[in-house]
Design an enzyme around this catalytic site. Structure first.
Site, PDB file in Angstrom:
ATOM      1  N   TRP A  25       0.596  -4.968 -11.682  1.00 53.90           N
ATOM      2  CA  TRP A  25       1.007  -4.292 -11.105  1.00 53.90           C
ATOM      3  C   TRP A  25       1.519  -4.827  -9.519  1.00 53.90           C
ATOM      4  CZ3 TRP A  25       3.495   0.634 -11.393  1.00 53.90           C
ATOM      5  CH2 TRP A  25       4.093   0.970 -10.134  1.00 53.90           C
ATOM      6  N   MET A  26       2.626  -4.549  -8.937  1.00 52.52           N
ATOM      7  CA  MET A  26       2.549  -4.652  -7.238  1.00 52.52           C
ATOM      8  C   MET A  26       3.373  -3.680  -7.274  1.00 52.52           C
ATOM      9  SD  MET A  26       3.997  -7.730  -4.648  1.00 52.52           S
ATOM     10  CE  MET A  26       5.785  -7.171  -5.755  1.00 52.52           C
ATOM     11  N   ASN A  27       2.338  -2.833  -5.403  1.00 50.19           N
ATOM     12  CA  ASN A  27       3.707  -1.485  -5.595  1.00 50.19           C
ATOM     13  C   ASN A  27       3.983  -2.422  -3.835  1.00 50.19           C
ATOM     14  OD1 ASN A  27       0.592  -0.306  -5.843  1.00 50.19           O
ATOM     15  ND2 ASN A  27       2.152   0.914  -4.255  1.00 50.19           N
ATOM     16  N   ASP A  28       3.837  -1.291  -2.786  1.00 53.40           N
ATOM     17  CA  ASP A  28       4.172  -1.553  -0.960  1.00 53.40           C
ATOM     18  C   ASP A  28       3.887  -3.109  -0.601  1.00 53.40           C
ATOM     19  OD1 ASP A  28       4.115   0.639  -1.676  1.00 53.40           O
ATOM     20  OD2 ASP A  28       2.811   1.199  -0.440  1.00 53.40           O
ATOM     21  N   GLN A  44       0.270  -4.432  -1.897  1.00 55.99           N
ATOM     22  CA  GLN A  44      -0.460  -3.702  -3.168  1.00 55.99           C
ATOM     23  C   GLN A  44      -0.729  -3.731  -4.812  1.00 55.99           C
ATOM     24  OE1 GLN A  44      -1.843  -0.242  -2.319  1.00 55.99           O
ATOM     25  NE2 GLN A  44      -2.511  -0.836  -0.766  1.00 55.99           N
ATOM     26  N   SER A  89      -2.598   1.024   1.457  1.00 51.85           N
ATOM     27  CA  SER A  89      -1.441   0.286   3.158  1.00 51.85           C
ATOM     28  C   SER A  89      -1.493   0.025   3.948  1.00 51.85           C
ATOM     29  CB  SER A  89      -0.011   0.613   2.393  1.00 51.85           C
ATOM     30  OG  SER A  89       0.662   0.453   1.077  1.00 51.85           O
ATOM     31  N   ARG A 145      -2.332   8.902   6.236  1.00 51.51           N
ATOM     32  CA  ARG A 145      -2.454   6.596   5.271  1.00 51.51           C
ATOM     33  C   ARG A 145      -1.681   6.281   5.940  1.00 51.51           C
ATOM     34  NH1 ARG A 145      -0.542  10.441   1.604  1.00 51.51           N
ATOM     35  NH2 ARG A 145       1.255  10.194  -0.034  1.00 51.51           N
ATOM     36  N   GLU A 201       5.240   8.858   4.635  1.00 57.52           N
ATOM     37  CA  GLU A 201       4.418   7.784   3.755  1.00 57.52           C
ATOM     38  C   GLU A 201       4.743   6.139   4.446  1.00 57.52           C
ATOM     39  OE1 GLU A 201       2.580   8.061  -0.175  1.00 57.52           O
ATOM     40  OE2 GLU A 201       4.996   7.632  -0.324  1.00 57.52           O
ATOM     41  N   TRP A 277      10.536  -0.494  -7.687  1.00 53.29           N
ATOM     42  CA  TRP A 277      10.208  -0.596  -8.778  1.00 53.29           C
ATOM     43  C   TRP A 277      11.094  -0.168  -9.892  1.00 53.29           C
ATOM     44  CZ3 TRP A 277       9.513   4.079  -4.939  1.00 53.29           C
ATOM     45  CH2 TRP A 277      10.594   5.173  -5.484  1.00 53.29           C
TER      46      TRP A 277
HETATM   47  N1  DQQ Z   1       2.008   3.059  -1.746  1.00 49.62           N
HETATM   48  C1  DQQ Z   1       0.370   3.337  -1.490  1.00 49.62           C
HETATM   49  C2  DQQ Z   1      -0.335   4.404  -0.412  1.00 49.62           C
HETATM   50  C3  DQQ Z   1       1.599   4.465   0.330  1.00 49.62           C
HETATM   51  C4  DQQ Z   1       1.794   4.501  -1.330  1.00 49.62           C
HETATM   52  C5  DQQ Z   1      -0.950   3.227  -2.772  1.00 49.62           C
HETATM   53  C6  DQQ Z   1       3.208   4.315  -1.224  1.00 49.62           C
HETATM   54  O1  DQQ Z   1      -0.776   3.753   1.045  1.00 49.62           O
HETATM   55  O2  DQQ Z   1       1.333   5.825   0.762  1.00 49.62           O
HETATM   56  O3  DQQ Z   1      -0.616   2.205  -3.416  1.00 49.62           O
HETATM   57  O4  DQQ Z   1       3.852   3.667  -1.803  1.00 49.62           O
END
Ligand code: DQQ
Length: 474
Positions: A25-28, A44, A89, A145, A201, A277
């Protein structure tokens, strides 16, 4: 092949020239920074499954923004530490030669610092973490955050994503002399929940031309918004609001101002990556062994009307392979097919009576599967219609549209990056629209112009077969 890579079973939909981790998994995007002539991208990462979980920071390096090399995980949660439940993040800065990450630890949400002495390879967390242990009174106590840090003179400044309960999303401004001791200045900007959502965010705050830009990812909107305005050192007053990508999958972008001292051609470009995503079921992601991909690096610039323009960075040209060109109204490629293509189509809508027109990609020969990128002059909107992109019920179906008014006589340039399950569309250097598609049929590879009536008013169509960004891509 490593153990992690062997978790990837689904190559069919796996992008070949957009960045993504070896598996899972990858996000930000996080911590974008230039260091000793190279670009570093952190992200992330949940390294144990293709679904969200406790977050680590993945890490990769590139000398040209498009070819990446994976590096070891940079940050992992420390048991019993301020980030025991995840390293969320944040950003990277150069503190007088000491690379420093500032990020959010959870739970509760607090701000943490880590430094490196080996050119960003390994990171030591500050023993006094967290450096900001709680949000200010009057602000959401749960949402605090995604720090974004920059330097003004001798002072470090930070904005943190937040919310004023019942009012709207907010970013909070802090200042520090040493990145370790922070003083709360006040809210830099507070939004109206009806206009810009309840929680902000992943704020990015930076100068562009003679203005300042605040990029936010608002909950519950699920898409990134920009505000352009003026900044007096403590408050930001926006005058222009716009969308960064209304294709339905672009979120939590991060920008980097690239530095001419590091790369001769950089000239302070504002370069942005965003998380794309997935648009299919969680089970399909788990079965595939991977989820989440980065957008191409995009250059943002300030337009005369105060809005932001967007283009892919020129370095992407390095990925071009075999070139094909068709000239003439209705130019129709019949011989070339593909799922990894760059396509540039020039349309002259003025004289045509074609109704909606544009390009179709990933078409099966009988049209059962197809994705349409369409411009409709009646509504002055550009859309990606993926209602028929896949016959699989695991894939999301729908239409995403964004306004694109054309001046009288203005032509339309559709610049499309097709990368298996990614369709990233730039139009007239003004807007970007990105969607995810999962055609099921092996023969869904056709592309070409289309029109509701008559010939599409396309005058030139260029296509390049795109090369993968990894050396040993299967
Ligand atoms: N994803 C992170 C948070 C952020 C959110 C957690 C936005 O820090 O607010 O993986 O996609």
């Amino acid at each position: 092949m490593s153990i992690r890579e062997s978790a990837v079973t689904d190559q069919r939909h796996r992008p070949q020239y957009h960045f993504l981790p070896p598996a899972h998994w990858m996000n930000d995007p996080n911590g974008l920074i230039q260091w000793k002539g190279q670009y570093h991208l952190f992200y992330q990462y949940h390294p144990y499954a293709a679904t969200s979980g406790p977050k680590y920071w993945g890490h990769a390096v590139s000398s040209n923004l498009v070819h990446w090399q994976h590096l070891p995980v940079a940050l992992a949660p420390t048991p019993a530490g301020a980030d025991k439940d995840g390293c969320w993040s944040g950003c990277a800065v150069d503190n007088d030669g000491i690379p420093t990450l500032i990020y959010t630890g959870v739970h509760p949400q607090v701000q943490c610092v880590a430094t490196s002495v080996d050119d960003l390879l390994t990171w030591t967390k500050y023993p006094g973490n967290p450096v900001i242990a709680a949000p200010p009174q009057g602000m959401s106590q749960e949402d605090f955050r995604d720090p974004c840090v920059w330097k003004e003179g001798d002072t470090w400044k930070m904005v943190v994503g937040s919310s004023v309960p019942g009012v709207g999303g907010a970013v909070l401004l802090y200042r520090s002399r040493d990145l370790l001791h922070w003083e709360y200045v006040g809210p830099l900007c507070v939004g109206d929940k009806a206009q810009t959502g309840e929680i902000w965010e992943c704020p990015n705050f930076f100068p562009l031309g003679d203005r300042y830009v605040l990029i936010i990812s608002p909950i519950p909107f699920g898409r990134a918004i920009y505000l352009v305005g003026d900044y007096d050192g403590t408050k930001f007053v926006p005058t222009v609001q716009g969308e960064l990508d209304q294709g339905g999958c672009f979120y939590a972008p991060q920008v980097m101002l690239d530095d001419t001292r590091v790369m001769r051609w950089s000239r302070g470009r504002c370069i942005m990556f965003g998380w794309l995503w997935e648009g299919r079921s969680e089970q399909a992601q788990l079965d595939a062994g991977w989820a989440g991909v980065m957008s191409l690096p995009r250059m943002l610039y300030l337009r005369a009307d105060g809005s932001l323009g967007v283009e892919p960075v020129f370095e992407v040209h390095a990925l071009r392979g075999k070139h094909h060109r068709w000239v003439g109204v209705g130019a129709e490629p019949r011989t070339v097919q593909g799922d990894c293509l760059e396509i540039i189509a020039q349309f002259e809508p003025g004289a045509s009576s074609a109704g909606a027109f544009g390009l179709k990609v990933r078409c099966s020969p009988d049209g059962e599967e197809q994705t349409a990128i369409a411009y409709d002059r009646r509504t002055a909107e550009l859309s990606i219609d993926y209602t028929r992109a896949s016959r699989s019920m695991a894939a999301r179906h729908g239409v995403c549209a964004t306004p694109l008014p054309l001046a009288p006589g203005e032509s339309l340039q559709l610049h499309v990056f097709l990368d298996r399950s990614v369709v990233e569309v730039y139009a007239n250097s003004r807007i970007c629209l990105t969607s995810r598609i999962y055609p099921e049929r092996a023969d869904s590879l056709g592309f070409g112009p289309f029109a509701e009536r008559g010939d599409a008013p396309v005058v030139v169509l260029d296509a390049w077969e795109m090369k993968p960004i990894w050396k040993d891509t299967p």
